[in-house]
Enzyme design. Structure first.
Site, short mmCIF file in Angstrom:
data_model
loop_
_atom_site.label_atom_id
_atom_site.label_comp_id
_atom_site.label_asym_id
_atom_site.label_seq_id
_atom_site.Cartn_x
_atom_site.Cartn_y
_atom_site.Cartn_z
N PRO A 1 5.15 -11.40 -0.66
CA PRO A 1 5.17 -10.17 -1.45
C PRO A 1 4.66 -10.36 -2.88
O PRO A 1 4.35 -9.39 -3.56
CB PRO A 1 6.65 -9.75 -1.44
CG PRO A 1 7.39 -10.98 -1.09
CD PRO A 1 6.49 -11.79 -0.21
N ASP B 1 -15.70 3.07 8.49
CA ASP B 1 -14.25 3.20 8.34
C ASP B 1 -13.86 3.56 6.92
O ASP B 1 -14.59 3.27 5.95
CB ASP B 1 -13.55 1.88 8.69
CG ASP B 1 -13.50 1.65 10.18
OD1 ASP B 1 -13.58 2.63 10.93
OD2 ASP B 1 -13.38 0.49 10.59
N ARG C 1 -11.51 -7.28 13.96
CA ARG C 1 -12.31 -6.10 14.32
C ARG C 1 -13.66 -6.10 13.58
O ARG C 1 -14.58 -5.37 13.98
CB ARG C 1 -11.54 -4.82 14.04
CG ARG C 1 -11.29 -4.55 12.57
CD ARG C 1 -10.36 -3.36 12.37
NE ARG C 1 -10.84 -2.16 13.04
CZ ARG C 1 -11.77 -1.36 12.55
NH1 ARG C 1 -12.32 -1.62 11.38
NH2 ARG C 1 -12.14 -0.28 13.22
N GLU D 1 14.66 -16.71 1.90
CA GLU D 1 14.49 -16.23 0.53
C GLU D 1 13.11 -16.50 -0.04
O GLU D 1 12.63 -15.79 -0.91
CB GLU D 1 15.55 -16.91 -0.37
CG GLU D 1 15.58 -16.39 -1.80
CD GLU D 1 15.98 -14.92 -1.87
OE1 GLU D 1 15.63 -14.26 -2.87
OE2 GLU D 1 16.65 -14.43 -0.94
#
Length: 247
Positions: A90, A170, A155, A117
Site C-alpha cells: 500500500p 482501452d 492482456r 503487518e
C-alpha cells in the site's frame, strides 16, 4: 514472459491464472506462470515466516530469509539478467495503465505478496525494483493486487487478445476514458444507437468517438485532463461543455 509469484496462499491464484484470457495466454506460450509458497523456504522445524517487530508494536512482520531465498531460487531459472521484482504494497507507486505497458515488455517479473503487518525493510531495500499499490486502501494481503496487475500486463502481450486494436483503444491507454460502445439491435426497448454510428462514414464515426471519449473523461475523470495535451478542436469542445454547464 515468465511470471513468478511468491505467496503464502498459492491456491488463491488457481482460478485466476488458469481461466479466461490468462489461461489462453499460457496455452499460446505467451506467458508462463509459477506460483511459489515462500514458506517452503523458511528455516527451522516450524517454517516460521514472520516475527514480532523490533521496537514493539501491533502485528507481525515478514522475515527476510524466506523471501530472499525464494527470490534467489526463481532467479536461477531466469532468462533475464535483471528480472523486475515487484512488491505489492500500500506504500507503493499508484498503479496505472502506463506502468502496465512498461512492465509488459519485460521478460521476467517476480511478484512478492505480503501478509501480516508488513515486510522487513531489508526486503524492500535489497530485493525489490518496483513497489506497486492498486489503490489507497488496504487488503489482507498482496495476492488480489498481484492478480489485478498480472491480468493488466498479460492482456497487453502480443497476440493474446483477439483484436490487436483492443488494448490500444482501452480506457487510459490513450490518456482518456474509452468512448461509449453499442451493438445490435439498433433499437432496444425504445432506446436507439446514435445515428452517426450507423452512417457508415468512418471519418465522422472517429470524430464522434474522439469527442465522446473526451466528454466522458471531462465529466468523470477531469483529473486526467491535467496531464493531457488537448488539440485546438478538443479545447473548443471543452469550452462548449463548460459554457453549457455554467449556463
Amino acid at each position: 514472459m515468465k511470471i513468478d509469484i511468491l505467496s503464502l496462499f498459492p491456491e488463491m491464484f488457481e482460478g485466476v491464472l488458469y481461466s479466461s484470457m490468462l489461461k489462453k495466454a499460457a496455452e499460446k506460450g505467451k506467458v508462463e506462470y509459477n506460483v511459489v509458497n515462500f514458506r517452503d523456504y523458511a528455516e527451522g522445524k516450524h517454517k516460521t515466516v514472520d516475527d514480532y517487530p523490533y521496537g514493539g508494536g501491533a502485528g507481525m512482520v515478514l522475515k527476510p530469509q524466506p523471501v530472499f531465498d525464494a527470490v534467489d531460487e526463481v532467479k536461477k531459472n531466469s532468462s533475464s539478467r535483471s528480472p523486475r521484482v515487484i512488491l505489492m504494497c500500500p506504500q507503493g507507486e499508484r498503479y496505472t495503465q502506463k506502468k502496465a505497458e512498461e512492465l509488459a515488455v519485460e521478460e521476467h517479473l517476480i511478484f512478492i505478496c505480503g501478509h501480516y503487518e508488513g515486510y522487513d525493510e531489508r526486503i524492500r531495500e535489497q530485493l525489490v525494483t518496483d513497489e506497486i499499490s492498486i489503490g489507497d486502501f488496504v487488503l489482507t494481503g498482496g495476492e488480489l493486487g498481484a492478480m489485478v496487475v498480472v491480468d493488466s500486463i498479460v492482456r497487453l502481450l502480443p497476440d493474446v487478445l483477439g483484436n490487436e486494436a483492443s488494448p490500444v483503444l482501452d480506457s487510459f491507454s490513450s490518456g482518456l476514458l474509452e468512448h461509449p460502445q453499442y451493438t445490435r439491435p439498433a433499437e432496444f426497448r425504445g432506446f436507439k444507437v446514435p445515428d452517426i454510428l450507423l452512417s457508415g462514414n468512418h471519418r465522422l464515426v472517429d470524430e464522434w468517438r474522439d469527442k465522446e471519449s473526451l466528454r466522458r473523461t471531462w465529466e468523470r475523470r477531469p483529473d486526467l485532463l491535467e496531464q493531457y495535451s488537448l488539440t485546438e478542436r478538443q479545447k473548443s469542445w471543452v469550452n462548449e461543455w463548460e459554457k453549457e454547464r455554467d449556463s
